[in-house]
Design an enzyme around this catalytic site. Sequence first.
Site, PDB file in Angstrom:
ATOM      1  N   VAL A   1     -16.332  -8.057  -7.069  1.00  0.00           N
ATOM      2  CA  VAL A   1     -17.438  -8.771  -6.650  1.00  0.00           C
ATOM      3  C   VAL A   1     -18.591  -7.589  -7.658  1.00  0.00           C
ATOM      4  O   VAL A   1     -19.450  -8.228  -7.985  1.00  0.00           O
ATOM      5  CB  VAL A   1     -17.909  -8.557  -5.169  1.00  0.00           C
ATOM      6  CG1 VAL A   1     -19.347  -8.998  -5.094  1.00  0.00           C
ATOM      7  CG2 VAL A   1     -16.984  -9.607  -4.412  1.00  0.00           C
TER       8      VAL A   1
ATOM      9  N   LYS B   1      -3.677  11.643   7.488  1.00  0.00           N
ATOM     10  CA  LYS B   1      -4.874  12.275   7.889  1.00  0.00           C
ATOM     11  C   LYS B   1      -5.919  11.365   8.219  1.00  0.00           C
ATOM     12  O   LYS B   1      -6.287  10.994   7.079  1.00  0.00           O
ATOM     13  CB  LYS B   1      -4.806  13.627   7.196  1.00  0.00           C
ATOM     14  CG  LYS B   1      -5.928  14.430   7.615  1.00  0.00           C
ATOM     15  CD  LYS B   1      -5.690  15.417   8.942  1.00  0.00           C
ATOM     16  CE  LYS B   1      -6.792  16.240   9.441  1.00  0.00           C
ATOM     17  NZ  LYS B   1      -6.252  16.780  10.771  1.00  0.00           N
ATOM     18  N   PHE B   2      -6.776  11.197   9.151  1.00  0.00           N
ATOM     19  CA  PHE B   2      -8.062  10.746   9.131  1.00  0.00           C
ATOM     20  C   PHE B   2      -9.232  11.422   8.632  1.00  0.00           C
ATOM     21  O   PHE B   2      -9.342  12.680   9.064  1.00  0.00           O
ATOM     22  CB  PHE B   2      -7.972  10.009  10.428  1.00  0.00           C
ATOM     23  CG  PHE B   2      -9.643   9.367  10.484  1.00  0.00           C
ATOM     24  CD1 PHE B   2      -9.653   7.992  10.263  1.00  0.00           C
ATOM     25  CD2 PHE B   2     -10.692   9.939  11.223  1.00  0.00           C
ATOM     26  CE1 PHE B   2     -10.949   7.353  10.205  1.00  0.00           C
ATOM     27  CE2 PHE B   2     -11.681   9.392  11.482  1.00  0.00           C
ATOM     28  CZ  PHE B   2     -11.845   7.783  10.780  1.00  0.00           C
TER      29      PHE B   2
ATOM     30  N   ASN C   1      -7.289  -2.163  -6.736  1.00  0.00           N
ATOM     31  CA  ASN C   1      -7.513  -3.420  -7.205  1.00  0.00           C
ATOM     32  C   ASN C   1      -7.242  -3.920  -8.386  1.00  0.00           C
ATOM     33  O   ASN C   1      -7.636  -3.620  -9.380  1.00  0.00           O
ATOM     34  CB  ASN C   1      -9.091  -3.674  -6.618  1.00  0.00           C
ATOM     35  CG  ASN C   1      -9.443  -3.435  -5.328  1.00  0.00           C
ATOM     36  OD1 ASN C   1      -8.456  -3.435  -4.321  1.00  0.00           O
ATOM     37  ND2 ASN C   1     -10.578  -2.505  -5.117  1.00  0.00           N
TER      38      ASN C   1
ATOM     39  N   HIS D   1     -16.668   6.142   0.030  1.00  0.00           N
ATOM     40  CA  HIS D   1     -15.789   5.248  -0.961  1.00  0.00           C
ATOM     41  C   HIS D   1     -16.380   5.064  -2.063  1.00  0.00           C
ATOM     42  O   HIS D   1     -17.630   4.461  -2.736  1.00  0.00           O
ATOM     43  CB  HIS D   1     -15.784   3.780  -0.176  1.00  0.00           C
ATOM     44  CG  HIS D   1     -15.206   2.612  -0.918  1.00  0.00           C
ATOM     45  ND1 HIS D   1     -14.354   1.581  -0.622  1.00  0.00           N
ATOM     46  CD2 HIS D   1     -14.921   2.580  -2.307  1.00  0.00           C
ATOM     47  CE1 HIS D   1     -13.840   0.835  -1.323  1.00  0.00           C
ATOM     48  NE2 HIS D   1     -14.201   1.460  -2.488  1.00  0.00           N
TER      49      HIS D   1
ATOM     50  N   GLU E   1      -9.464   2.989  -6.333  1.00  0.00           N
ATOM     51  CA  GLU E   1     -10.544   3.194  -5.027  1.00  0.00           C
ATOM     52  C   GLU E   1      -9.968   4.614  -4.487  1.00  0.00           C
ATOM     53  O   GLU E   1      -9.086   5.139  -4.279  1.00  0.00           O
ATOM     54  CB  GLU E   1     -10.365   2.366  -3.976  1.00  0.00           C
ATOM     55  CG  GLU E   1     -10.477   0.941  -4.280  1.00  0.00           C
ATOM     56  CD  GLU E   1     -10.832   0.172  -2.847  1.00  0.00           C
ATOM     57  OE1 GLU E   1     -11.219  -1.231  -3.132  1.00  0.00           O
ATOM     58  OE2 GLU E   1      -9.836   0.467  -1.869  1.00  0.00           O
TER      59      GLU E   1
ATOM     60  N   LYS F   1       0.846  -1.388   0.083  1.00  0.00           N
ATOM     61  CA  LYS F   1       0.135  -0.159  -0.115  1.00  0.00           C
ATOM     62  C   LYS F   1       0.863   1.450   0.051  1.00  0.00           C
ATOM     63  O   LYS F   1       0.565   2.313  -0.603  1.00  0.00           O
ATOM     64  CB  LYS F   1      -1.014  -0.070   1.054  1.00  0.00           C
ATOM     65  CG  LYS F   1      -1.884  -1.436   1.310  1.00  0.00           C
ATOM     66  CD  LYS F   1      -2.612  -1.616  -0.073  1.00  0.00           C
ATOM     67  CE  LYS F   1      -3.070  -2.935  -0.160  1.00  0.00           C
ATOM     68  NZ  LYS F   1      -3.668  -3.449  -1.664  1.00  0.00           N
TER      69      LYS F   1
ATOM     70  N   ARG G   1      -8.010  -6.760  -9.916  1.00  0.00           N
ATOM     71  CA  ARG G   1      -8.884  -8.158 -10.174  1.00  0.00           C
ATOM     72  C   ARG G   1     -10.331  -7.642 -10.841  1.00  0.00           C
ATOM     73  O   ARG G   1     -10.452  -6.219 -10.689  1.00  0.00           O
ATOM     74  CB  ARG G   1      -9.029  -8.867  -8.902  1.00  0.00           C
ATOM     75  CG  ARG G   1      -9.493  -7.914  -7.762  1.00  0.00           C
ATOM     76  CD  ARG G   1     -10.138  -8.770  -6.556  1.00  0.00           C
ATOM     77  NE  ARG G   1     -10.807  -7.959  -5.736  1.00  0.00           N
ATOM     78  CZ  ARG G   1     -10.493  -7.007  -4.771  1.00  0.00           C
ATOM     79  NH1 ARG G   1      -9.308  -6.944  -4.501  1.00  0.00           N
ATOM     80  NH2 ARG G   1     -11.386  -6.420  -4.240  1.00  0.00           N
TER      81      ARG G   1
ATOM     82  N   GLY H   1      -8.857  -2.661   5.223  1.00  0.00           N
ATOM     83  CA  GLY H   1      -9.104  -2.137   6.412  1.00  0.00           C
ATOM     84  C   GLY H   1      -8.514  -2.931   7.703  1.00  0.00           C
ATOM     85  O   GLY H   1      -8.681  -2.648   8.718  1.00  0.00           O
TER      86      GLY H   1
HETATM   87  C1  MV4 Z   1      -9.151   5.714   5.557  1.00  0.00           C
HETATM   88  C2  MV4 Z   1     -10.247   6.312   6.207  1.00  0.00           C
HETATM   89  C3  MV4 Z   1     -10.243   7.619   6.636  1.00  0.00           C
HETATM   90  N1  MV4 Z   1      -9.091   8.389   6.632  1.00  0.00           N
HETATM   91  N2  MV4 Z   1      -8.008   6.437   5.518  1.00  0.00           N
HETATM   92  C4  MV4 Z   1     -10.573   1.295   5.162  1.00  0.00           C
HETATM   93  C5  MV4 Z   1     -10.301   0.306   4.209  1.00  0.00           C
HETATM   94  C6  MV4 Z   1      -8.974   0.767   3.727  1.00  0.00           C
HETATM   95  N3  MV4 Z   1      -8.929   0.367   2.383  1.00  0.00           N
HETATM   96  C7  MV4 Z   1      -8.835   2.191   4.137  1.00  0.00           C
HETATM   97  N4  MV4 Z   1     -10.078   2.457   4.685  1.00  0.00           N
HETATM   98  C8  MV4 Z   1     -10.175   3.658   5.366  1.00  0.00           C
HETATM   99  N5  MV4 Z   1      -8.916   4.631   5.166  1.00  0.00           N
HETATM  100  C9  MV4 Z   1      -8.083   7.723   5.698  1.00  0.00           C
HETATM  101  N6  MV4 Z   1      -6.931   8.512   5.652  1.00  0.00           N
HETATM  102  C10 MV4 Z   1     -11.257   5.593   6.390  1.00  0.00           C
HETATM  103  C11 MV4 Z   1     -11.084   4.267   6.121  1.00  0.00           C
HETATM  104  C12 MV4 Z   1     -12.594   3.418   6.105  1.00  0.00           C
HETATM  105  C13 MV4 Z   1     -13.190   3.138   5.249  1.00  0.00           C
HETATM  106  C14 MV4 Z   1     -12.641   3.178   3.653  1.00  0.00           C
HETATM  107  C15 MV4 Z   1     -13.762   2.621   2.774  1.00  0.00           C
HETATM  108  C16 MV4 Z   1     -14.792   2.074   2.908  1.00  0.00           C
HETATM  109  C17 MV4 Z   1     -14.989   1.642   4.309  1.00  0.00           C
HETATM  110  C18 MV4 Z   1     -14.477   2.110   5.248  1.00  0.00           C
HETATM  111  C19 MV4 Z   1     -14.623   2.061   6.601  1.00  0.00           C
HETATM  112  C20 MV4 Z   1     -14.019   2.321   7.741  1.00  0.00           C
HETATM  113  C21 MV4 Z   1     -12.788   2.869   7.381  1.00  0.00           C
END
Ligand code: MV4
Length: 445
Positions: A296, A202-203, A291, A209, A276, A117, A293, A166
Amino acid sequence: MNFQKILIANRGEIALRIIRAAHELRLKTVAVYSAADSESLHARLADEAVCIGPAPSKESYLNITRIISAAEITGAKAIHPGYGFLAENPEFAEICESCGITFIGPQPEHIRAMGDKIKAKETMEKAGLPGIPGSHGNIDHMRDARRITKEIGYPVILKAAAGGGGKGMRIARSDEELDAGFRIAQAEAKAAFGDGRIYLEKFIGKPRHIEVQILGDNYGKVIALGERECSIQRRHQKLIEESPSVAVDETLRRRLTLSAVAAAESIGYRSAGTIEFLMDQDKNFYFMEMNTRIQVEHPVTEMVTGIDVVKEQINIALGDRLKIMQEDVELRGHAIECRINAEDPERNFVPVPGKIVFFHMPQGIGVRFDTHIFAGHVIPSHYDSLIGKLICHGNSRAEAIARMKRALEEIVIEGITTTIPFHRRIMEHPKYVEGNISTNFIEEM
Ligand code: MV4
């Protein structure tokens, strides 16, 4: 690059989906199945079927030697991996090629790069996609995590380089949480993946998504087939997907698809793939993962574009040029997919394997049900709990929702508990109907 027979290294609904595409292309098919799947539809619908071992995936659908042997015995010169199992295993793709078998998917180096990643983010940022602000590369020391967090501010999220989907994520809202989270995340990543590398971002709270389906051929051409909204998920398992997204207008779609295409072109990506994005509440979008592939949820894209993504993927592997022009890709109407799982929503979605004693297929205008189940089918406990994907298309989102409600009322699966009643609740939910959704929807409903 020249094959007349495809081996499908998968099971369930996706194996059927691939067999159907292959037969439409007048290609012969070989199914592989485990001892738990000897009565399965995929083994019956294919031209030939080879038992590759006992029920556990490690000894069957994940067993590279047995799958390659099945291809050699039957003379299949190509392998389609579907999703899950070996679909994103770069060694498997390499072994196929070294055995003179076409892997129907991207090149091994692209699978490998996107599986890491940190590498994926670095590659895509170089290719012009916006990345989420954070550490560039992995963080080795706590002090670096602190320094970067000082620059971008709390909350931050720690992610494992080898994670994805995740796995191994940790949110921190204070120095204390960051210190503890850093150590835990590192230890967990090391234990789960044998790779303790961690990065920080950063969150983004309550994001959407959104992902873009792309197709790239072997001659440098890449097209985008619009976006999918995949925000309705629970514990990183998607439940509902749709296309287009209510949050994406024409202008934003152009920006999303142009950047996805440019990124895939710049790395020379081949086959079907998905980029994504996380979209924040101000509609800024950031690259999250790629991804490598078939996914689904590809049918929602097929329903709005009229393009058979699996067929295109096979044609690309045959060395054909993509005939579809980007200008000709139009999104017509709206499609929604509900994943029907053999799980009990009342008991925290525990899988409930068992025998289906009665099945009525939902039908009628705008309804598609991709499934491998039938009356008498016993769902094995060894694999994932997806038993079907109900896809409804309409001229508008409202019509697609109305069809989905109607189809969810019409479908009958007796003998096991399924997520059907849960989907009915979502389709009635005012926030879902408004399109006011985020990845927090399920926990907040
Ligand atoms: C994040 C996020 C918020 N901020 N990154 C979850 C799966 C993985 N592919 C990355 N994910 C996330 N990354 C930042 N910087 C929140 C998530 C996330 C999420 C993302 C997509 C779909 C569902 C999710 C559920 C919880 C958290």
